[in-house]
Write an enzyme that holds these catalytic residues in place. Structure first.
Site, short mmCIF file in Angstrom:
data_model
loop_
_atom_site.label_atom_id
_atom_site.label_comp_id
_atom_site.label_asym_id
_atom_site.label_seq_id
_atom_site.Cartn_x
_atom_site.Cartn_y
_atom_site.Cartn_z
N HIS A 49 -27.33 95.67 69.39
CA HIS A 49 -27.84 96.91 68.78
C HIS A 49 -28.98 96.58 67.82
O HIS A 49 -29.13 95.42 67.40
CB HIS A 49 -26.73 97.63 68.01
CG HIS A 49 -26.27 96.88 66.79
ND1 HIS A 49 -25.35 95.85 66.85
CD2 HIS A 49 -26.63 96.97 65.49
CE1 HIS A 49 -25.16 95.36 65.64
NE2 HIS A 49 -25.93 96.01 64.79
N HIS A 52 -34.72 94.50 64.11
CA HIS A 52 -34.50 93.33 64.96
C HIS A 52 -33.19 93.48 65.71
O HIS A 52 -32.38 94.35 65.38
CB HIS A 52 -34.44 92.07 64.08
CG HIS A 52 -33.26 92.10 63.16
ND1 HIS A 52 -33.30 92.72 61.92
CD2 HIS A 52 -31.99 91.65 63.29
CE1 HIS A 52 -32.12 92.63 61.34
NE2 HIS A 52 -31.29 91.99 62.16
P1 ATP Z 1 -28.32 94.47 53.61
O1 ATP Z 1 -27.27 93.41 53.62
O2 ATP Z 1 -29.19 94.46 52.41
O3 ATP Z 1 -27.74 95.78 53.83
P2 ATP Z 1 -29.00 93.45 56.20
O4 ATP Z 1 -27.61 93.78 56.61
O5 ATP Z 1 -30.08 93.77 57.14
O6 ATP Z 1 -29.34 94.18 54.84
P3 ATP Z 1 -27.99 90.82 56.05
O7 ATP Z 1 -26.67 91.31 55.52
O8 ATP Z 1 -28.50 89.56 55.51
O9 ATP Z 1 -29.11 91.91 55.85
O10 ATP Z 1 -27.81 90.70 57.61
C1 ATP Z 1 -28.78 90.08 58.44
C2 ATP Z 1 -28.46 90.45 59.88
O11 ATP Z 1 -27.16 89.96 60.22
C3 ATP Z 1 -28.40 91.95 60.13
O12 ATP Z 1 -28.81 92.19 61.46
C4 ATP Z 1 -26.95 92.28 60.00
O13 ATP Z 1 -26.59 93.40 60.78
C5 ATP Z 1 -26.29 91.04 60.53
N1 ATP Z 1 -25.00 90.84 59.87
C6 ATP Z 1 -24.77 90.82 58.55
N2 ATP Z 1 -23.48 90.57 58.29
C7 ATP Z 1 -22.87 90.43 59.48
C8 ATP Z 1 -21.53 90.15 59.89
N3 ATP Z 1 -20.54 89.97 59.02
N4 ATP Z 1 -21.28 90.07 61.21
C9 ATP Z 1 -22.26 90.24 62.11
N5 ATP Z 1 -23.53 90.51 61.79
C10 ATP Z 1 -23.84 90.59 60.50
#
Ligand code: ATP
Ligand code: MG
Length: 188
Positions: A120, A37
């Site tokens: 991205h 996504h």
């Molecule tokens: P995982 O945390 O298991 O590695 P994930 O990163 O896909 O998987 P989430 O951490 O819940 O799952 O993140 C959901 C979305 O939000 C993803 O697109 C992630 O890149 C983005 N995201 C997560 N943390 C941040 C942050 N601190 N700042 C900006 N975007 C974030």
């Protein structure tokens, strides 16, 4: 608390193209195809009542459909490579949309990080122990010409992210469709 974010879902043709590109990457943890996504705003852990506010604010966003192209590939993290991503061709409508969501989330009381928006699609998270940065760098360089056909963005979604052992699982909580009339020239 609900861990939530807003994102643009990708059409199947784009998901397939991304999956093909991922298959060429020597990574231990590619993002599952279902999870690919384009994040617009990361909301973090928010109380359910705040999420209702966010939903109201997102519901009020007006935008017209627009086209996007994913292109290029890169690695975030510099000397400590953190993730491999597919890039996005510059798009004013995307930038404007993201700014609207950012404002909407803030108006709903969410403290959104003040980081600059770098559109991205995360293709893989890297593991310092299991992934070889040099091999990955080479594979990414080999796919620098990665490019999808233009696809139409007709709306965005609000997602819940449930973190678990097998990685995150996303659930769409709401979908906000754009309306083509937003782009229509007002009739005299
Ligand atoms: P995982 O945390 O298991 O590695 P994930 O990163 O896909 O998987 P989430 O951490 O819940 O799952 O993140 C959901 C979305 O939000 C993803 O697109 C992630 O890149 C983005 N995201 C997560 N943390 C941040 C942050 N601190 N700042 C900006 N975007 C974030
Ligand atoms: Mg994460």
């Amino acid at each position: 608390m609900i861990r939530a974010f807003a994102a643009i879902a990708l059409p199947d043709s784009v998901l397939d193209a991304l999956a093909c590109a991922q298959a060429e990457l020597p990574v231990s943890r590619p993002t599952p195809e279902d999870n690919l996504h384009l994040t617009l705003v990361f909301l973090g852990d928010v109380p359910e009542v705040s999420l209702e506010e966010v939903h109201l604010a997102f519901s009020a966003i007006r935008a017209a459909p627009f086209e996007l192209v994913l292109s290029g590939m890169g690695v975030f993290g510099g000397r400590k490579p953190r993730l491999v991503y597919a890039g996005v061709d510059h798009s004013d409508p995307l930038i404007h949309l993201q700014a609207k969501l950012d404002r909407a989330a803030r108006s709903a009381g969410i403290e959104v990080e003040r980081r600059r928006f770098t559109p991205h699609v995360t293709l893989a998270y890297l593991n310092a122990k299991r992934d070889d940065p040099l091999r990955i760098e080479r594979a990414v360089a080999a796919q620098a010409g990665f490019r999808t056909a233009p696809f139409r963005v007709e709306g965005f979604g609000l997602y819940q992210s449930e973190l678990g052992k097998g990685g995150a699982r996303y659930r769409e909580l709401a979908y906000y469709a754009f309306s083509p009339s937003e782009s229509a020239v007002p009739k005299a």
